[in-house]
Design a protein around this motif. Structure first.
Motif, mmCIF file in Angstrom:
data_model
loop_
_atom_site.group_PDB
_atom_site.id
_atom_site.type_symbol
_atom_site.label_atom_id
_atom_site.label_comp_id
_atom_site.label_asym_id
_atom_site.label_seq_id
_atom_site.Cartn_x
_atom_site.Cartn_y
_atom_site.Cartn_z
ATOM 1 N N VAL A 180 0.829 -1.205 0.000
ATOM 2 C CA VAL A 180 0.000 0.000 0.000
ATOM 3 C C VAL A 180 0.867 1.260 0.000
ATOM 4 N N TRP A 181 2.023 1.194 0.638
ATOM 5 C CA TRP A 181 2.918 2.352 0.644
ATOM 6 C C TRP A 181 3.438 2.629 -0.765
ATOM 7 N N GLN A 182 3.750 1.582 -1.507
ATOM 8 C CA GLN A 182 4.189 1.751 -2.890
ATOM 9 C C GLN A 182 3.103 2.423 -3.720
ATOM 10 N N ILE A 183 1.855 2.003 -3.519
ATOM 11 C CA ILE A 183 0.734 2.576 -4.263
ATOM 12 C C ILE A 183 0.510 4.030 -3.871
ATOM 13 N N VAL A 184 0.549 4.313 -2.566
ATOM 14 C CA VAL A 184 0.361 5.696 -2.094
ATOM 15 C C VAL A 184 1.459 6.602 -2.631
ATOM 16 N N LYS A 185 2.691 6.132 -2.627
ATOM 17 C CA LYS A 185 3.793 6.945 -3.170
ATOM 18 C C LYS A 185 3.590 7.208 -4.652
ATOM 19 N N ARG A 186 3.176 6.181 -5.385
ATOM 20 C CA ARG A 186 2.970 6.340 -6.830
ATOM 21 C C ARG A 186 1.819 7.318 -7.097
ATOM 22 N N ALA A 187 0.765 7.258 -6.314
ATOM 23 C CA ALA A 187 -0.376 8.158 -6.496
ATOM 24 C C ALA A 187 0.007 9.604 -6.218
ATOM 25 N N ASP A 188 0.828 9.822 -5.204
ATOM 26 C CA ASP A 188 1.416 11.131 -4.905
ATOM 27 C C ASP A 188 0.362 12.236 -4.755
ATOM 28 N N ARG A 189 -0.511 12.053 -3.774
ATOM 29 C CA ARG A 189 -1.497 13.072 -3.450
ATOM 30 C C ARG A 189 -1.358 13.453 -1.970
ATOM 31 N N PRO A 190 -1.395 14.736 -1.659
ATOM 32 C CA PRO A 190 -1.192 15.142 -0.260
ATOM 33 C C PRO A 190 -2.270 14.638 0.687
ATOM 34 N N ASN A 191 -3.464 14.398 0.166
ATOM 35 C CA ASN A 191 -4.570 13.936 1.021
ATOM 36 C C ASN A 191 -4.762 12.421 0.951
ATOM 37 N N LEU A 192 -3.740 11.711 0.483
ATOM 38 C CA LEU A 192 -3.757 10.249 0.454
ATOM 39 C C LEU A 192 -2.624 9.728 1.321
ATOM 40 N N GLY A 193 -2.986 8.929 2.342
ATOM 41 C CA GLY A 193 -1.988 8.365 3.239
ATOM 42 C C GLY A 193 -2.368 6.955 3.627
ATOM 43 N N LEU A 194 -1.841 6.514 4.741
ATOM 44 C CA LEU A 194 -1.998 5.125 5.157
ATOM 45 C C LEU A 194 -2.821 4.973 6.422
ATOM 46 N N CYS A 195 -3.564 3.887 6.487
ATOM 47 C CA CYS A 195 -4.084 3.356 7.739
ATOM 48 C C CYS A 195 -3.287 2.089 7.992
ATOM 49 N N LEU A 196 -2.508 2.081 9.057
ATOM 50 C CA LEU A 196 -1.747 0.888 9.429
ATOM 51 C C LEU A 196 -2.485 0.151 10.535
ATOM 52 N N ASP A 197 -2.246 -1.160 10.644
ATOM 53 C CA ASP A 197 -3.027 -1.990 11.550
ATOM 54 C C ASP A 197 -2.126 -3.080 12.122
ATOM 55 N N THR A 198 -2.135 -3.219 13.444
ATOM 56 C CA THR A 198 -1.280 -4.225 14.077
ATOM 57 C C THR A 198 -1.596 -5.632 13.583
ATOM 58 N N ARG A 242 12.059 3.514 8.823
ATOM 59 C CA ARG A 242 12.984 4.316 8.016
ATOM 60 C C ARG A 242 12.313 5.001 6.848
ATOM 61 N N THR A 243 11.306 4.358 6.266
ATOM 62 C CA THR A 243 10.829 4.796 4.957
ATOM 63 C C THR A 243 9.505 5.552 4.938
ATOM 64 N N ILE A 244 8.655 5.368 5.954
ATOM 65 C CA ILE A 244 7.350 6.045 5.910
ATOM 66 C C ILE A 244 7.396 7.307 6.765
ATOM 67 N N PRO A 245 7.180 8.472 6.149
ATOM 68 C CA PRO A 245 7.111 9.714 6.941
ATOM 69 C C PRO A 245 5.899 9.670 7.873
ATOM 70 N N SER A 246 6.052 10.196 9.049
ATOM 71 C CA SER A 246 4.970 10.123 10.035
ATOM 72 C C SER A 246 3.692 10.794 9.543
ATOM 73 N N ASP A 247 3.842 11.849 8.721
ATOM 74 C CA ASP A 247 2.635 12.558 8.279
ATOM 75 C C ASP A 247 1.869 11.818 7.190
ATOM 76 N N LYS A 248 2.427 10.708 6.694
ATOM 77 C CA LYS A 248 1.692 9.896 5.725
ATOM 78 C C LYS A 248 0.979 8.722 6.399
ATOM 79 N N ILE A 249 1.108 8.614 7.718
ATOM 80 C CA ILE A 249 0.325 7.646 8.475
ATOM 81 C C ILE A 249 -0.864 8.413 9.048
ATOM 82 N N PHE A 250 -2.031 8.186 8.510
ATOM 83 C CA PHE A 250 -3.205 8.954 8.909
ATOM 84 C C PHE A 250 -3.843 8.419 10.191
ATOM 85 N N PHE A 251 -3.782 7.101 10.405
ATOM 86 C CA PHE A 251 -4.147 6.566 11.718
ATOM 87 C C PHE A 251 -3.692 5.121 11.849
ATOM 88 N N LEU A 252 -3.652 4.653 13.095
ATOM 89 C CA LEU A 252 -3.209 3.300 13.435
ATOM 90 C C LEU A 252 -4.338 2.558 14.128
#
Length: 351
Positions: A180-198, A242-252
């Motif tokens: 999903v991080w690869q897809i989000v990076k490719r999409a490259d939109r400021p209002n598109l980020g990640l929901c991560l889940d344990t 190392r690779t995901i900026p904190s501001d691209k994680i929208f919630f956990l």
């Protein structure tokens, strides 16, 4: 610059994760607020149930006019309980349909309807789960998946809304956080980020409901030792930090899973769901409530990015009634304690 203390993290509860079908959304909200949570994830099935109750009839999933009325009433209900609706979820099977197909047309029609619901509910975030559908129909091309997510983000942008894209560990084409991080990076939109889940990462990269050990034992026919599996999982989490900026994680989202050692799940698809999908639907308890996955390690990696955004409890515990019966308050308080313990453990491991 050091990130804010973990005490600043806002905590939410997914409305679909508390109670049973007989419990109303109002009852759930009262229990969630009573335990000290600040927000909820509004689940679409809960919106439907609330609308059915309010209007005294079965409301169709695409009756957006009526659903918007219900969403507006839910917003007021949450305001009275000092709760924020932090996201509308789960928006699924959206991306990757063939151009010109009826499925793609329907997906974008749904998106337009859900945007109206978001406006009525007063929330600014939409959670999208990575597509789980027939691999003969869905594109596996990252550029196609990214283009669809970018188009969705562009639809939401004029409203000030954002998209949180989550990997579902049983998904057809994006089961891991790296996907999903690869897809989000490719999409490259400021209002598109990640929901991560344990659960989605620990259950996808380390756990396995089809083995007695509860962990991945084979891949492509080759044996995987426990030591190598743990080493690989640790390396994955270090890469995440190392690779995901904190501001691209929208919630956990946080949850655990039961070990299926006494009756491992079949490795065949059943009722349209792969084993990890069935595992997710019925065997995901609160952290420290009977599970076994290495979830604190994942929370540690996420916090190490500097992330201090929303953390939400999302569980699906088929043993809920046996454990808690009708005591939603007890369950919500147990959830808050579990959150506090998990974050405390993860915080203690920070460098």
């Amino acid at each position: 610059m050091s990130p804010p203390p973990t005490s600043s993290i806002p905590v939410a509860f997914a409305s679909c994760s508390i109670g049973l079908p007989r419990h109303t959304l109002h009852q759930k909200i009262e229990a969630i607020r009573g335990a000290g949570f600040k927000g909820i994830e509004l689940s679409f099935p809960d919106l439907i149930s609330y609308a059915n109750l309010q209007f005294g009839r079965d409301i169709a999933e695409d009756d957006y006019s009526t659903l918007c009325q219900a969403a507006s009433a839910i917003q007021q209900l949450c305001k009275r309980h000092e709760l924020e609706i932090m996201v509308l979820q789960p928006f699924s099977n959206f991306e990757g349909w063939p151009a010109g197909s009826k499925e793609r047309e329907d997906a974008f029609d749904r998106a337009r309807g859900w945007i109206k619901i978001m406006e009525a509910a007063g929330t600014d975030m939409l959670q999208v789960g990575s597509t789980d559908s027939s691999p003969t129909k869905i594109s596996s091309d990252v550029s196609v998946l990214a283009a669809d997510l970018a188009e969705l983000a562009d639809m939401l942008a004029p409203h000030g809304f954002k998209v949180a894209y989550e990997n579902w560990c049983w998904a057809t084409h994006a089961p891991s956080w790296k996907d999903v991080w690869q897809i989000v990076k490719r999409a490259d939109r400021p209002n598109l980020g990640l929901c991560l889940d344990t659960f989605q990462t620990a259950g996808g990269e380390w756990g396995d409901p089809t083995t007695q050990s509860g962990r991945i034992e084979k891949e492509s026919g080759d044996l995987v030792t426990a030591e190598n599996l743990t080493r690989r999982y640790k390396a994955s989490l270090e890469e995440l930090t190392r690779t995901i900026p904190s501001d691209k994680i929208f919630f956990l989202q946080i949850s655990d899973a039961y070990q299926m050692s006494r009756s491992p799940l079949s490795d065949k698809e059943e009722d349209g769901l792969r084993p990890r999908g069935r595992w997710s639907h019925d065997w995901r308890p609160l952290p420290y409530d009977g599970g076994y996955l290495p979830i604190s390690e994942f929370a540690t990696a996420v916090l190490a990015t500097g992330f201090r955004g929303w953390v939400s409890v999302e569980v699906f515990d088929g043993k809920f009634e046996d454990k808690y019966g009708d005591d939603l308050g007890k369950f919500a308080k147990k959830a808050m304690s579990a959150y506090q313990r998990l974050i405390s453990e993860a915080d203690d491991k920070q460098p």
